[in-house]
Design a protein around this motif. Structure first.
Motif, PDB file in Angstrom:
ATOM      1  N   SER A   1       0.263  -1.162   0.320  1.00 43.70           N
ATOM      2  CA  SER A   1       0.006  -0.114   0.002  1.00 43.70           C
ATOM      3  C   SER A   1       0.719   1.135  -0.048  1.00 43.70           C
ATOM      4  O   SER A   1       0.245   2.154  -0.271  1.00 43.70           O
ATOM      5  CB  SER A   1      -1.087  -0.167   1.529  1.00 43.70           C
ATOM      6  OG  SER A   1      -0.396  -0.059   2.798  1.00 43.70           O
ATOM      7  N   ASN A   2       2.258   1.468   0.050  1.00 47.56           N
ATOM      8  CA  ASN A   2       2.779   2.273   0.597  1.00 47.56           C
ATOM      9  C   ASN A   2       3.686   2.654  -0.196  1.00 47.56           C
ATOM     10  O   ASN A   2       4.830   2.031  -0.755  1.00 47.56           O
ATOM     11  CB  ASN A   2       3.483   2.490   1.546  1.00 47.56           C
ATOM     12  CG  ASN A   2       3.853   3.771   1.872  1.00 47.56           C
ATOM     13  OD1 ASN A   2       4.138   4.389   1.632  1.00 47.56           O
ATOM     14  ND2 ASN A   2       4.333   4.138   3.539  1.00 47.56           N
ATOM     15  N   VAL A   3       3.771   3.403  -1.913  1.00 50.79           N
ATOM     16  CA  VAL A   3       4.583   3.506  -2.946  1.00 50.79           C
ATOM     17  C   VAL A   3       5.787   3.977  -2.293  1.00 50.79           C
ATOM     18  O   VAL A   3       6.696   4.019  -2.971  1.00 50.79           O
ATOM     19  CB  VAL A   3       3.665   4.658  -3.332  1.00 50.79           C
ATOM     20  CG1 VAL A   3       4.722   4.765  -4.701  1.00 50.79           C
ATOM     21  CG2 VAL A   3       2.202   4.237  -3.739  1.00 50.79           C
ATOM     22  N   ALA A   4       5.430   4.959  -1.809  1.00 51.97           N
ATOM     23  CA  ALA A   4       6.626   5.889  -0.278  1.00 51.97           C
ATOM     24  C   ALA A   4       8.054   4.754  -0.299  1.00 51.97           C
ATOM     25  O   ALA A   4       9.346   4.255  -0.560  1.00 51.97           O
ATOM     26  CB  ALA A   4       7.091   7.113  -0.256  1.00 51.97           C
ATOM     27  N   VAL A   5       7.195   3.561   0.111  1.00 54.55           N
ATOM     28  CA  VAL A   5       8.067   2.581   1.152  1.00 54.55           C
ATOM     29  C   VAL A   5       8.816   1.975  -0.077  1.00 54.55           C
ATOM     30  O   VAL A   5       9.982   1.336  -0.360  1.00 54.55           O
ATOM     31  CB  VAL A   5       7.800   1.424   2.391  1.00 54.55           C
ATOM     32  CG1 VAL A   5       8.594   0.356   2.545  1.00 54.55           C
ATOM     33  CG2 VAL A   5       6.920   2.531   3.418  1.00 54.55           C
ATOM     34  N   ARG A   6       7.989   1.460  -0.981  1.00 51.15           N
ATOM     35  CA  ARG A   6       8.589   0.286  -1.982  1.00 51.15           C
ATOM     36  C   ARG A   6       9.227   1.592  -2.979  1.00 51.15           C
ATOM     37  O   ARG A   6      10.838   0.669  -3.230  1.00 51.15           O
ATOM     38  CB  ARG A   6       7.234   0.135  -2.712  1.00 51.15           C
ATOM     39  CG  ARG A   6       6.669  -0.892  -2.035  1.00 51.15           C
ATOM     40  CD  ARG A   6       5.453  -1.671  -3.099  1.00 51.15           C
ATOM     41  NE  ARG A   6       4.908  -0.704  -4.206  1.00 51.15           N
ATOM     42  CZ  ARG A   6       4.537  -0.163  -4.200  1.00 51.15           C
ATOM     43  NH1 ARG A   6       2.937  -0.114  -3.706  1.00 51.15           N
ATOM     44  NH2 ARG A   6       4.100   0.294  -6.031  1.00 51.15           N
TER      45      ARG A   6
END
Length: 435
Positions: free
Chosen positions: A351-356
Motif C-alpha cells: 500500500s505504501n508507494v514511497a516505502v516501496r
C-alpha cells in the motif's frame, strides 16, 4: 567421471541412429542404382537422375558427419594427415580456454554487469512482489513455521550461554565504539519539539505534589536530612525555639511553588527547564563539550562494570529460554505475533508507494554494488571450472546437450543433398534432351 555423465542421452542416441540409417539408405540406394543401370540400360537416363540424387545425399551426409565429428574429436585417429586438416579437428577441446573465457565474459556482459543489473531491477518492482508474497497468509505462515522450527534447533546447537556471550561481547563493543551524545541530543530535541517534556513535567509535578500532601512525616524527614547536608539544621532548630518553624515554612513554600507551576504553563521555572534542555541539546551535539564527554565516560564506565555485563548475559539467556519454550508450543504466541507482523509488513509494502520506492532504490544500490564487486570473481570461477574439466568430460556434457540436434543435421544433409542432386539431375537431363 560418473557413468550417468558418460552415457549418451536418449535424444542423442536416437539422433545418431536416424543419421546412420539415412546415410546407409543413401549408400544402398547409390549401389542399387549403379547395378540397375547395368541391368536396365533402356532406363539409364532415369537411373542416372536418381543416382545423382543418391550420390548428393551420400556426400551431404558424409560432409555433415565430418563437420560435426571434428567439433568434438579427430575422425582420422592416428592416420598421418596434413597439418591444416589436423589443426581443424577437435575444435572444442582445442579451444577450451577460449570457450571458458568467452562464457565468463558472456555471463558478465549479459547478466552480472552493474548496468544490466540496474536496468533489470528498474523494470521489476521487487518490493511489490515481496510485499504481495508476504501479505499472503499461506506464505507468511510458511515463513513463521520455518522460524518456529529452526530457532529452537539453533538455540540447542549453539547454546544460550554462547549466544549470550556473543551478544554481550559484540553489543558491548559496539556501544563502546559508538558516541551516544548525538543520539541523546536528537532524542532530547524530539522531546522538546513535541512538548513531551511538558507532559512528563506535569505528571512529575502531580506526583510530587500528591506525595508531599499525603506523606507529611516523610517530607519532614527528607527536609531535615537536606538541612543537615546543607549544614543549616542547627540554625533551623534554633529558630524553632523562638516560634519560627523554618522546616515547615520551607515545605509549605515548596508545595506552593509546585502548585504554581502546575497552574501556570508559562511559569518561569518551566521556561528555565526548557532553556536548560535547549542548552543541553547544543552541548550534546558537540563531541568535545564537557556534557558529551561526561555522558560517554559514564556510558563506558557502566559497560565496564562486571555487574552490568553479567546482567546482560543473564537477560539474554533468560530471553532465549523463554523464546525457545514458547516456539515449541503448538499455540506459540511468538509465532502468532510473527505471522501478524509479517502480514502487516507485506500489506504496508503493497500500500505504501514511497516505502516501496525506497526499498527498490536500496535493493538496486546493493545489487549494483555486489555485481560490481563480485562479477569478476564469478567469471573467474566459471572460467576456472571449465579449465578444470577433463576434455572428454566436457565433450560428453556438450554432446549430450546439443548433440541430438547436431546429428539431426546429418539427416538433413542426406535429405537436402538428395533433393538438390535430384534437381541437378533433372536439369542435366533436360539440357541433354534439348541439345
Amino acid at each position: 567421471m560418473d557413468q550417468d555423465q558418460a552415457a549418451p542421452s536418449p535424444n542423442l542416441r536416437r539422433s545418431r541412429r536416424l543419421a546412420a540409417i539415412a546415410l546407409a539408405m543413401a549408400v544402398l540406394a547409390w549401389l542399387a542404382l549403379m547395378l540397375a543401370a547395368k541391368l536396365l540400360p533402356e532406363y539409364a537416363w532415369l537411373i542416372h537422375i536418381l543416382m545423382l540424387s543418391a550420390e548428393a545425399g551420400m556426400v551431404g551426409g558424409l560432409a555433415d558427419w565430418y563437420a560435426i565429428t571434428v567439433l568434438f574429436r579427430n575422425p582420422f585417429g592416428k592416420m598421418p594427415i596434413p597439418k591444416f586438416l589436423r589443426d581443424h579437428t577437435e575444435i572444442i577441446p582445442r579451444n577450451k580456454a577460449r570457450i571458458a573465457e568467452s562464457m565468463g565474459r558472456f555471463v558478465q556482459e549479459n547478466f552480472l554487469s552493474p548496468q544490466v543489473v540496474e536496468r533489470s531491477l528498474q523494470q521489476a518492482d521487487l518490493s511489490l512482489a515481496a510485499g504481495r508474497w508476504l501479505a499472503n497468509p499461506q506464505n507468511n505462515r510458511q515463513v513463521s513455521d520455518v522460524i518456529q522450527q529452526t530457532v529452537p534447533k539453533i538455540f540447542d546447537f549453539v547454546g544460550q550461554e554462547q549466544i549470550g556471550r556473543f551478544i554481550q561481547s559484540n553489543s558491548v563493543q559496539w556501544v563502546k565504539n559508538t558516541r551516544i551524545n548525538h543520539l541523546a541530543s536528537e532524542m532530547l530535541r524530539a522531546v522538546l519539539e513535541n512538548d513531551f517534556h511538558q507532559e512528563v513535567l506535569q505528571r512529575g509535578l502531580d506526583l510530587a505534589h500528591g506525595w508531599m500532601i499525603h506523606h507529611p512525616e516523610q517530607v519532614r524527614d527528607l527536609t531535615r536530612q537536606l538541612f543537615k547536608e546543607l549544614g543549616v539544621w542547627k540554625l533551623a532548630r534554633g529558630a524553632s525555639w523562638i516560634g519560627i518553624d523554618v522546616q515547615q515554612r520551607s515545605i509549605d513554600s515548596m508545595i506552593e511553588r509546585v502548585e504554581s507551576m502546575l497552574a501556570d504553563p508559562e511559569h518561569p521555572w518551566r521556561r528555565k527547564i526548557e532553556e536548560a534542555g535547549q542548552s543541553l541539546i547544543l552541548q550534546l551535539a558537540d563531541n568535545h563539550s564537557a556534557a558529551s564527554m561526561r555522558l560517554n565516560q559514564a556510558k563506558d564506565a557502566l559497560l565496564d562494570s562486571p555487574y552490568v555485563l553479567n546482567f546482560i548475559s543473564g537477560a539474554v539467556v533468560i530471553l532465549c529460554d523463554a523464546v525457545k519454550a514458547d516456539l515449541q508450543k503448538p499455540d506459540s504466541g511468538v509465532a502468532q505475533n510473527l505471522r501478524v507482523a509479517i502480514q502487516q509488513v507485506g500489506e504496508n509494502m503493497v500500500s505504501n508507494v514511497a516505502v516501496r520506492q525506497l526499498l527498490n532504490e536500496k535493493l538496486s544500490a546493493v545489487a549494483v554494488s555486489l555485481s560490481g564487486q563480485y562479477s569478476e570473481k564469478v567469471i573467474r570461477f566459471i572460467s576456472e571450472r571449465i579449465h578444470e574439466w577433463d576434455s572428454s568430460e566436457m565433450i560428453d556434457k556438450i554432446e549430450n546437450e546439443v548433440g541430438g540436434d547436431l546429428h539431426m543435421i546429418r539427416v538433413n544433409g542426406v535429405v537436402v543433398g538428395a533433393f538438390i542432386g535430384l534437381i541437378l539431375g533433372i536439369i542435366r537431363a533436360l539440357v541433354e534432351i534439348a541439345l
